[in-house]
Design an enzyme around this catalytic site. Structure first.
Site, PDB file in Angstrom:
ATOM      1  N   SER A 119      72.989  96.882   9.585  1.00 29.48           N
ATOM      2  CA  SER A 119      71.541  96.657   9.604  1.00 29.48           C
ATOM      3  C   SER A 119      70.917  96.828   8.214  1.00 29.48           C
ATOM      4  CB  SER A 119      70.893  97.617  10.601  1.00 29.48           C
ATOM      5  OG  SER A 119      71.397  98.916  10.414  1.00 29.48           O
ATOM      6  N   SER A 153      70.658 104.023  12.551  1.00 32.17           N
ATOM      7  CA  SER A 153      71.717 103.011  12.664  1.00 32.17           C
ATOM      8  C   SER A 153      73.046 103.659  13.049  1.00 32.17           C
ATOM      9  CB  SER A 153      71.850 102.277  11.325  1.00 32.17           C
ATOM     10  OG  SER A 153      73.047 101.544  11.313  1.00 32.17           O
ATOM     11  N   HIS A 179      71.284 105.102  22.753  1.00 29.49           N
ATOM     12  CA  HIS A 179      71.323 103.827  22.020  1.00 29.49           C
ATOM     13  C   HIS A 179      70.962 102.680  22.967  1.00 29.49           C
ATOM     14  CE1 HIS A 179      72.777 100.439  19.660  1.00 29.49           C
ATOM     15  NE2 HIS A 179      72.725 101.243  18.607  1.00 29.49           N
ATOM     16  N   GLU A 229      71.823  99.684  23.159  1.00 26.32           N
ATOM     17  CA  GLU A 229      72.918  98.847  23.686  1.00 26.32           C
ATOM     18  C   GLU A 229      73.622  99.525  24.868  1.00 26.32           C
ATOM     19  OE1 GLU A 229      76.099  97.451  20.992  1.00 26.32           O
ATOM     20  OE2 GLU A 229      77.325  97.412  22.813  1.00 26.32           O
ATOM     21  N   HIS A 265      67.917  98.533  12.985  1.00 25.44           N
ATOM     22  CA  HIS A 265      67.712  99.948  12.670  1.00 25.44           C
ATOM     23  C   HIS A 265      67.618 100.164  11.165  1.00 25.44           C
ATOM     24  CE1 HIS A 265      69.337 101.056  16.849  1.00 25.44           C
ATOM     25  NE2 HIS A 265      68.032 101.141  16.828  1.00 25.44           N
TER      26      HIS A 265
HETATM   27  S1  SF4 Z   1      77.865  91.594  15.385  1.00 26.55           S
HETATM   28 FE1  SF4 Z   1      76.217  93.028  14.807  1.00 26.55          FE
HETATM   29  S2  SF4 Z   1      74.635  92.760  16.349  1.00 26.55           S
HETATM   30 FE2  SF4 Z   1      76.505  91.831  17.133  1.00 26.55          FE
HETATM   31  S3  SF4 Z   1      77.467  93.420  18.348  1.00 26.55           S
HETATM   32 FE3  SF4 Z   1      78.340  93.585  16.305  1.00 26.55          FE
HETATM   33  S4  SF4 Z   1      77.040  95.057  15.230  1.00 26.55           S
HETATM   34 FE4  SF4 Z   1      75.910  94.427  17.069  1.00 26.55          FE
END
Ligand code: SF4
Length: 318
Positions: free
Chosen positions: A288, A244, A128, A130, A41
């Site tokens: 990010s 983000s 989001h 995720e 992001h």
């Molecule tokens: S380490 Fe980074 S990519 Fe992995 S879950 Fe955490 S924020 Fe997301």
């Protein structure tokens, strides 16, 4: 003037790895490399990757048959793999999966809780990728996702309206640690039963009401760095992409401390008036944000400070 950069500012290992994978794949591929959704992001990073032959698409239908494809760190539901499979895009051939292992861990926690009779609620952002991805391992669109600590009533109503045998709350990896704690506290204050913590190892699956701490460590480190900066900085600059989630959490946390705070995407947005009269400037960045954007912001703060000092000297001379 002192500039304090947070210890864990910038890229987390999951994002770093996803970018490395995408760059390596694009370099060894003569044609286009497709990525479903924003790999990271951050608008500047995306632009840079586009220049390397990477095509970002929001709709899976835009990925051509047999295309070399990379899946981002945020994780994907099983339906994505099935649809790509129909296009002959499969692992070991032309599908490169950059899902962060810590997101896969959340998927596995969700699946195991579900298989052990739990109704699972997600503390996460509705839009989001995720949270959406994780929801598909549960009840898809019918999974209850709550975004905010004040949404505790929705969870209680959901429990009261249904006859669940067991219920567990999990979190998107990038949510606020404090927000999650408060959500559980708010639920517990209103209910006769208490939600107990279930360890991440899921050793104890006998509790009827439970929650699992699935916020990832890199997110926690970035949030606790803001605690440190807020203690002795006059101003905190948070650098991160507009979409983000974890960067916005850092900004919200900084504001909660009552410290003058600004959320910027790059150094051009810094305004010299913000820095006037400030002794300690805190700088942090979401997971990010690449290092070079942090360095550029720090450089610009130094330049603004030098200019302000020169002006001050001139005024004193006159
Ligand atoms: S380490 Fe980074 S990519 Fe992995 S879950 Fe955490 S924020 Fe997301």
């Amino acid at each position: 003037m002192e500039i304090k950069v947070a210890k864990h500012a910038g890229f987390c290992f999951g994002v770093k790895k996803a970018i490395e994978i995408a760059e390596e794949v694009a370099q060894s591929n003569d044609g286009n490399t497709y990525v479903l959704g924003q790999l990271v992001h951050n608008e500047k990073v995306i632009k840079n990757l586009e220049g390397k032959g990477i095509v970002f698409v929001d709709d899976i239908n835009e990925i051509p048959q047999n295309a070399v494809t990379v899946l981002r760190a945020h994780g994907e539901p099983g339906t994505t793999y099935a649809t790509l499979g129909e296009k002959s895009i499969v692992k070991g051939k032309n599908l490169n999966d950059a899902t962060c292992p810590l997101v896969t861990l959340v998927h596995n926690v969700a699946i195991k809780l579900k298989n052990n009779g739990y109704e699972v609620v997600i503390f996460g952002k509705h839009n989001h990728p995720e949270a959406i991805g994780t929801s598909y391992y549960l009840k898809g669109k019918n999974t209850l996702i709550v975004e905010h600590e004040d949404d505790y009533r929705k969870v209680i109503d959901y429990i009261n309206e249904n006859n669940f045998q067991k219920i567990a709350v999990i979190s998107q990896t990038t949510m606020s640690v404090l927000g999650y704690k408060k959500l559980i506290e708010n639920i517990n204050n209103e209910m006769n039963h208490q939600f107990e913590e279930i360890p991440l190892s899921l050793k104890n699956l006998d509790v009827k009401y439970g929650f699992v701490d699935t916020i990832c460590n890199p997110t926690k480190q970035r949030q606790s760095d803001v605690d440190e900066l807020a203690k002795d900085c006059d101003i905190i600059i948070v650098i991160g992409g507009l979409n983000s989630s974890n960067s916005k959490e850092l900004y919200a946390k900084s504001l909660e401390y009552g410290v003058e705070s600004y959320f910027i995407q790059s150094e051009e947005q810094l305004q010299k008036e913000w820095l006037e009269g400030k002794e300690k400037i805190g700088v942090t960045a979401g997971a990010s944000t690449p290092d070079y954007l942090i360095d550029e912001v720090v450089e610009r703060i130094k330049n603004i400070n030098n200019t302000n000092n020169e002006l001050m000297k001139q005024r004193q001379k006159n």
